[in-house]
Structure formats: structure tokens, C-alpha cells
Design a protein around this motif. Structure first.
Motif, short mmCIF file in Angstrom:
data_model
loop_
_atom_site.label_atom_id
_atom_site.label_comp_id
_atom_site.label_asym_id
_atom_site.label_seq_id
_atom_site.Cartn_x
_atom_site.Cartn_y
_atom_site.Cartn_z
N PHE A 35 0.13 11.90 10.14
CA PHE A 35 -1.20 12.26 9.66
C PHE A 35 -1.18 12.40 8.13
CE2 PHE A 35 -4.68 15.71 9.46
CZ PHE A 35 -5.69 14.78 9.33
N ALA A 36 -0.14 13.02 7.59
CA ALA A 36 -0.02 13.16 6.12
C ALA A 36 0.08 11.77 5.48
CB ALA A 36 1.19 14.01 5.76
N ASP A 37 0.86 10.88 6.08
CA ASP A 37 0.99 9.52 5.55
C ASP A 37 -0.37 8.82 5.57
OD1 ASP A 37 3.71 9.98 5.30
OD2 ASP A 37 4.25 8.82 7.09
N TRP A 38 -1.09 8.97 6.67
CA TRP A 38 -2.41 8.34 6.79
C TRP A 38 -3.35 8.88 5.71
CZ3 TRP A 38 -7.36 10.04 7.73
CH2 TRP A 38 -8.29 9.07 8.08
N LYS A 39 -3.34 10.20 5.51
CA LYS A 39 -4.22 10.80 4.48
C LYS A 39 -3.86 10.29 3.09
CE LYS A 39 -3.82 15.23 5.42
NZ LYS A 39 -4.07 16.68 5.51
N SER A 40 -2.60 9.89 2.90
CA SER A 40 -2.17 9.34 1.61
C SER A 40 -2.48 7.86 1.47
CB SER A 40 -0.67 9.56 1.43
OG SER A 40 -0.39 10.94 1.35
N GLY A 41 -3.09 7.27 2.50
CA GLY A 41 -3.51 5.88 2.39
C GLY A 41 -2.74 4.89 3.25
N PHE A 42 -1.68 5.32 3.92
CA PHE A 42 -0.91 4.41 4.76
C PHE A 42 -1.72 3.99 5.97
CE2 PHE A 42 1.76 3.62 8.45
CZ PHE A 42 2.54 2.57 7.98
N ARG A 43 -1.69 2.70 6.29
CA ARG A 43 -2.31 2.18 7.51
C ARG A 43 -1.33 1.23 8.18
NH1 ARG A 43 -4.89 5.72 5.84
NH2 ARG A 43 -7.13 5.95 5.70
N HIS A 44 -1.25 1.33 9.51
CA HIS A 44 -0.39 0.41 10.27
C HIS A 44 -0.99 -0.98 10.23
CE1 HIS A 44 2.41 3.26 11.95
NE2 HIS A 44 1.41 4.05 12.33
N ASP A 45 -0.13 -1.96 10.15
CA ASP A 45 -0.53 -3.36 10.22
C ASP A 45 -0.45 -3.79 11.68
OD1 ASP A 45 -0.81 -6.11 10.17
OD2 ASP A 45 0.82 -6.44 8.72
N PRO A 46 -1.58 -4.06 12.32
CA PRO A 46 -1.53 -4.46 13.73
C PRO A 46 -0.62 -5.66 14.00
CG PRO A 46 -3.78 -3.97 13.09
CD PRO A 46 -2.95 -3.96 11.82
N ALA A 47 -0.45 -6.53 13.01
CA ALA A 47 0.40 -7.71 13.19
C ALA A 47 1.89 -7.37 13.14
CB ALA A 47 0.08 -8.75 12.12
N ASP A 48 2.25 -6.20 12.61
CA ASP A 48 3.66 -5.79 12.48
C ASP A 48 3.99 -4.78 13.57
OD1 ASP A 48 6.23 -5.26 11.67
OD2 ASP A 48 5.64 -4.20 9.84
N ARG A 49 3.98 -5.24 14.80
CA ARG A 49 4.16 -4.37 15.97
C ARG A 49 5.44 -3.53 15.89
NH1 ARG A 49 2.50 -5.38 21.88
NH2 ARG A 49 3.98 -4.16 23.08
N ALA A 50 6.49 -4.08 15.38
CA ALA A 50 7.76 -3.34 15.30
C ALA A 50 7.65 -2.09 14.44
CB ALA A 50 8.87 -4.25 14.77
N SER A 51 6.71 -2.07 13.50
CA SER A 51 6.59 -0.93 12.60
C SER A 51 5.84 0.25 13.23
CB SER A 51 5.90 -1.35 11.30
OG SER A 51 4.53 -1.60 11.52
N TRP A 52 5.06 0.02 14.27
CA TRP A 52 4.29 1.11 14.86
C TRP A 52 4.60 1.37 16.33
CZ3 TRP A 52 1.42 -1.15 18.66
CH2 TRP A 52 0.95 -2.45 18.46
N TRP A 53 5.33 0.50 16.97
CA TRP A 53 5.66 0.73 18.38
C TRP A 53 6.59 1.92 18.48
CZ3 TRP A 53 3.03 -1.54 22.12
CH2 TRP A 53 3.45 -1.36 23.44
#
Length: 173
Positions: A35-53
Motif C-alpha cells: 500500500f505504501a509503494d502504491w501511494k508512492s506511485g508504484f503500479r503493477h504491470d499486468p504484462a509482467d506476471r512474475a512481478s506480481w504473482w
């Protein structure tokens, strides 16, 4: 994060697992960093599944592959909280794992008899209550197979689900 009670219930599930979330903010430990990362502007790239799975998504994908229908409904206040924006932004991961997700604006839930706590219900019988403090931190879980509570939860969920907006159609306000 699933608990051992949750793990046991989802493993024994034979038909459906539904989850109703009714808070505008959660402060569970495992989401503080993301949540802190998201508030700082980070967004997952849907195409980079390995980074968010993550392990939760493995569990949902495995559950769905067993033929279990997994549905999640969220009742949200509008305009939405910053935390709800965070959830909405990351929900594509739940959908990718096979969960069906819908959103219901709170103003459309006023006449629904809702339980006092968020819950999972497995096979319309076993309820896994999630208890939270006022600040959104977890106060633990409770499991019951009380028939009256199961009926309340199943009816509440189905009513919410029937009114709710599918994730891909819900626009944040």
C-alpha cells in the motif's frame, strides 16, 4: 494472508467459496508495504506476471482449477477511499487467478441485511469471520457452521452479488 483455519476450509471446499468485504480501509500487516509503494506511485504491470504473482494467487488458481467457484464482493463508500483505489488497481491479479470480483456502492446496500463482519463462506455452510479493529488492523478470525449465520451470510452475499458491478465495469468515483 490465509490462516490455518482458512487453509483447511478452502482445501475441504467442494463447490463455492465467497468473500464479502465491507470496510473502506484495512490495515493488515501483509499489505502495509504494498500500500505504501502504491501511494508512492508504484503500479503493477499486468504484462509482467512474475512481478506480481504471489502465493495467494497460486491458492486461488489451484482452488478454481478444482472446480470451486470463487467470488469476492466489495461494498464501498463513494467517493472511494485511497485504500479502495489501491484495492481496485490491484484486483486484476485476483481476476487473473480465477476469482470473480464485483463492487457495490454502499448507497445501493442500505436495504440489505448484512452481518456485522467481513466473511468467507464455504459451500454455504462454513463461515470464516474476519474481525477488525476500528483502524483496520486484524483482530483475528472465528469459524462457525451455525445454520442461521450461514443462511444470513449466504443471503447477504447473493443479494450484494446480484446488485454489484463486475470489476471490469466498475469505475472508481
Amino acid at each position: 494472508m490465509p490462516s490455518s483455519a482458512f487453509d483447511e476450509l478452502i482445501a475441504k471446499c467442494t463447490g463455492s467459496a465467497v468473500h464479502l468485504e465491507m470496510r473502506d480501509t484495512y490495515a493488515v500487516d501483509y499489505e502495509k508495504g504494498p500500500f505504501a509503494d502504491w501511494k508512492s506511485g508504484f503500479r503493477h504491470d499486468p504484462a509482467d506476471r512474475a512481478s506480481w504473482w504471489r502465493p495467494w494467487l497460486d491458492l486461488m488458481q489451484e482452488t478454481v482449477s478444482r472446480g470451486i467457484v470463487v467470488r469476492r464482493a466489495r461494498i464501498v463508500s463513494e467517493p472511494v477511499s485511497e485504500y479502495t483505489r489501491f484495492l481496485h488497481d490491484g484486483t486484476f491479479t485476483n481476476v487473473a487467478a480465477g476469482e470473480q470480483v464485483r463492487w457495490l456502492p454502499r448507497r445501493r446496500a442500505s436495504d440489505i441485511a448484512l452481518p456485522g463482519n467481513d466473511f468467507w463462506i464455504f459451500d454455504e455452510r462454513w463461515i470464516h469471520w474476519n474481525h477488525f479493529a476500528g483502524d483496520g488492523s486484524s483482530l483475528g478470525e472465528e469459524v462457525t457452521d451455525d445454520p442461521a449465520a450461514a443462511k444470513l451470510c449466504a443471503n447477504a452475499f447473493e443479494t450484494v452479488w446480484s446488485r454489484a458491478i463486475p470489476h471490469d465495469q466498475y469505475e472508481i468515483r
